[in-house]
Design an enzyme around this catalytic site. Structure first.
Site, mmCIF file in Angstrom:
data_model
loop_
_atom_site.group_PDB
_atom_site.id
_atom_site.type_symbol
_atom_site.label_atom_id
_atom_site.label_comp_id
_atom_site.label_asym_id
_atom_site.label_seq_id
_atom_site.Cartn_x
_atom_site.Cartn_y
_atom_site.Cartn_z
ATOM 1 N N GLU A 13 0.842 -1.205 0.000
ATOM 2 C CA GLU A 13 0.000 0.000 0.000
ATOM 3 C C GLU A 13 0.872 1.248 0.000
ATOM 4 O O GLU A 13 0.594 2.217 -0.702
ATOM 5 C CB GLU A 13 -0.912 -0.012 1.224
ATOM 6 C CG GLU A 13 -1.888 -1.169 1.212
ATOM 7 C CD GLU A 13 -2.611 -1.364 2.541
ATOM 8 O OE1 GLU A 13 -3.758 -1.804 2.503
ATOM 9 O OE2 GLU A 13 -2.029 -1.096 3.611
ATOM 10 N N ASP A 210 -12.242 -8.394 3.022
ATOM 11 C CA ASP A 210 -12.788 -9.693 3.454
ATOM 12 C C ASP A 210 -13.971 -9.416 4.372
ATOM 13 O O ASP A 210 -14.231 -8.277 4.738
ATOM 14 C CB ASP A 210 -11.698 -10.492 4.196
ATOM 15 C CG ASP A 210 -11.146 -9.727 5.398
ATOM 16 O OD1 ASP A 210 -11.714 -9.862 6.483
ATOM 17 O OD2 ASP A 210 -10.166 -8.968 5.252
HETATM 18 N N1 SAH Z 1 -2.052 -12.013 5.437
HETATM 19 C C1 SAH Z 1 -1.502 -10.711 5.639
HETATM 20 C C2 SAH Z 1 -1.920 -10.297 7.016
HETATM 21 C C3 SAH Z 1 -2.048 -8.855 7.131
HETATM 22 S S1 SAH Z 1 -2.803 -8.446 8.648
HETATM 23 C C4 SAH Z 1 -0.017 -10.756 5.462
HETATM 24 O O1 SAH Z 1 0.504 -11.854 5.342
HETATM 25 O O2 SAH Z 1 0.646 -9.718 5.390
HETATM 26 C C5 SAH Z 1 -4.188 -7.650 8.080
HETATM 27 C C6 SAH Z 1 -4.041 -6.194 7.719
HETATM 28 O O3 SAH Z 1 -5.244 -5.847 7.058
HETATM 29 C C7 SAH Z 1 -3.942 -5.274 8.902
HETATM 30 O O4 SAH Z 1 -3.237 -4.113 8.529
HETATM 31 C C8 SAH Z 1 -5.415 -4.977 9.249
HETATM 32 O O5 SAH Z 1 -5.595 -3.648 9.636
HETATM 33 C C9 SAH Z 1 -6.175 -5.261 7.961
HETATM 34 N N2 SAH Z 1 -7.286 -6.237 7.999
HETATM 35 C C10 SAH Z 1 -7.921 -6.682 6.882
HETATM 36 N N3 SAH Z 1 -8.869 -7.582 7.208
HETATM 37 C C11 SAH Z 1 -8.834 -7.729 8.551
HETATM 38 C C12 SAH Z 1 -9.562 -8.560 9.448
HETATM 39 N N4 SAH Z 1 -10.482 -9.422 9.031
HETATM 40 N N5 SAH Z 1 -9.268 -8.484 10.774
HETATM 41 C C13 SAH Z 1 -8.310 -7.624 11.209
HETATM 42 N N6 SAH Z 1 -7.579 -6.822 10.381
HETATM 43 C C14 SAH Z 1 -7.833 -6.856 9.053
#
Ligand code: SAH
Length: 244
Positions: A13, A210
Site C-alpha cells: 500500500e 474480506d
Molecule cells: N495475510 C496478511 C496479514 C495482514 S494483517 C499478510 O501476510 O501480510 C491484516 C491487515 O489488514 C492489517 O493491517 C489490518 O488492519 C487489515 N485487515 C484486513 N482484514 C482484517 C480482518 N479481518 N481483521 C483484522 N484486520 C484486518
C-alpha cells in the site's frame, strides 16, 4: 501549503503512494523511514505504520513529533462487519474504538482508561473530503471491480484490535458487542488516540478486503495487489485535490 501525512499498514500500500510522489526522499527516525516529498501542490510525508496497534501508535507518535503535520490520512484494508459492508466497498471512519481493550471492572469494557470515552472521533471535514474522493474513486474504478457487485462508500464506526479476525464466531461476537461497527482492522484506533493527544486532525479510510469470517484469508494478497492499493491511491489523490 499544507503538509499531509499518509500512513499505510502494508508495504504494497505504501509503495503505490510512493510511486506517485515524484521527489520522495527518505528520512530515518525512531526506527521508521519517513518519506518526504510533494504531491499535487502539497507537502506530504508518507510512512509505513506496520501492522497492529503498537506499530501504528509508535509510528504516529514518531511522525507527529518529527514534523509539523496539518492532517493525517490512514489508508488500508479491513474486514467488513456491518450488514451490507461487502468486499470492494470503502469505509470512512467517523469514529474508532479498540475492540480488544477491556480494563473492567476498573473501567467499562472498551473505555480508554483515564479518558472517560471508548470512541474517538475523526475530523469531520477531512473525513467528508475522503468520502467524496472514495465515491469518485469507486465510480471510476467500477468497471475494473466488476464481480464485486457495485461497491459502495459507508461512513461510521471502525474497530481495531491486535487480531486478524478470521472466523465467523469471532466476527459474530464483535457484531453482538458493537452492533454499529462497520469494519474491523488492526491500527486505526491506535493512530486516532495519538492524533488526539497531539491535537492533529485525521481520517481513516479502509477498502474492505474480506468479511472477517472463515474465508477472510483467501485471496487477501491478490485483493491488495489488484484492487485495494489502486482504490487507495485514487482516494488519496482525490482528497489532496479537495484540500487545495
Ligand atoms: N495475510 C496478511 C496479514 C495482514 S494483517 C499478510 O501476510 O501480510 C491484516 C491487515 O489488514 C492489517 O493491517 C489490518 O488492519 C487489515 N485487515 C484486513 N482484514 C482484517 C480482518 N479481518 N481483521 C483484522 N484486520 C484486518
Amino acid at each position: 501549503m499544507s503538509r499531509l501525512a499518509i500512513v499505510a499498514a502494508m508495504p504494497e500500500e505504501l509503495q503505490t503512494v510512493l510511486d506517485a510522489i515524484p521527489d520522495e526522499a527518505p528520512r530515518q527516525h525512531g526506527g521508521r523511514t519517513l518519506w518526504c516529498g510533494h504531491w499535487q501542490g502539497h507537502e506530504v510525508v508518507a510512512v509505513l505504520s506496520g501492522i497492529g496497534k503498537v506499530a501504528a501508535a509508535t509510528t504516529t507518535a514518531t511522525l507527529l513529533s518529527t514534523f509539523e503535520i496539518d492532517a493525517v490520512l490512514f489508508t488500508g484494508v479491513a474486514g467488513g462487519l456491518g450488514d451490507g459492508v461487502q468486499v470492494g466497498d470503502v469505509v470512512v471512519a467517523t469514529e474508532l474504538l479498540q475492540h480488544d481493550l477491556d480494563a473492567s471492572p476498573l473501567f467499562p469494557r472498551f473505555e480508554i482508561p483515564g479518558r472517560g470515552v471508548s470512541r474517538l472521533a475523526t475530523d469531520a471535514a477531512l473525513s467528508q473530503a475522503v468520502a467524496q474522493a472514495a465515491t469518485q474513486a469507486l465510480a471510476t474504478r467500477g468497471p475494473a471491480l466488476a464481480g464485486l457487485c457495485t461497491p459502495r462508500v459507508h461512513q461510521g464506526l471502525i474497530v481495531s484490535g491486535d487480531r486478524f479476525v478470521s472466523s465467523a464466531s469471532e466476527s459474530t461476537a464483535l457484531r453482538q458487542a458493537l452492533p454499529d461497527a462497520l469494519a474491523v482492522e488492526m491500527e486505526g484506533a491506535a493512530l486516532a488516540q495519538v492524533c488526539h493527544d497531539f491535537g492533529v486532525p485525521f481520517a481513516v479510510v479502509r477498502t474492505i478486503s474480506d468479511r472477517a469470517d472463515d474465508t477472510a484469508h483467501v485471496d487477501f494478497g491478490r485483493f491488495i495487489d489488484e484492487v485495494a492499493r489502486h482504490v487507495a491511491l485514487d482516494i488519496v489523490q482525490g482528497t489532496l485535490d479537495q484540500l487545495r
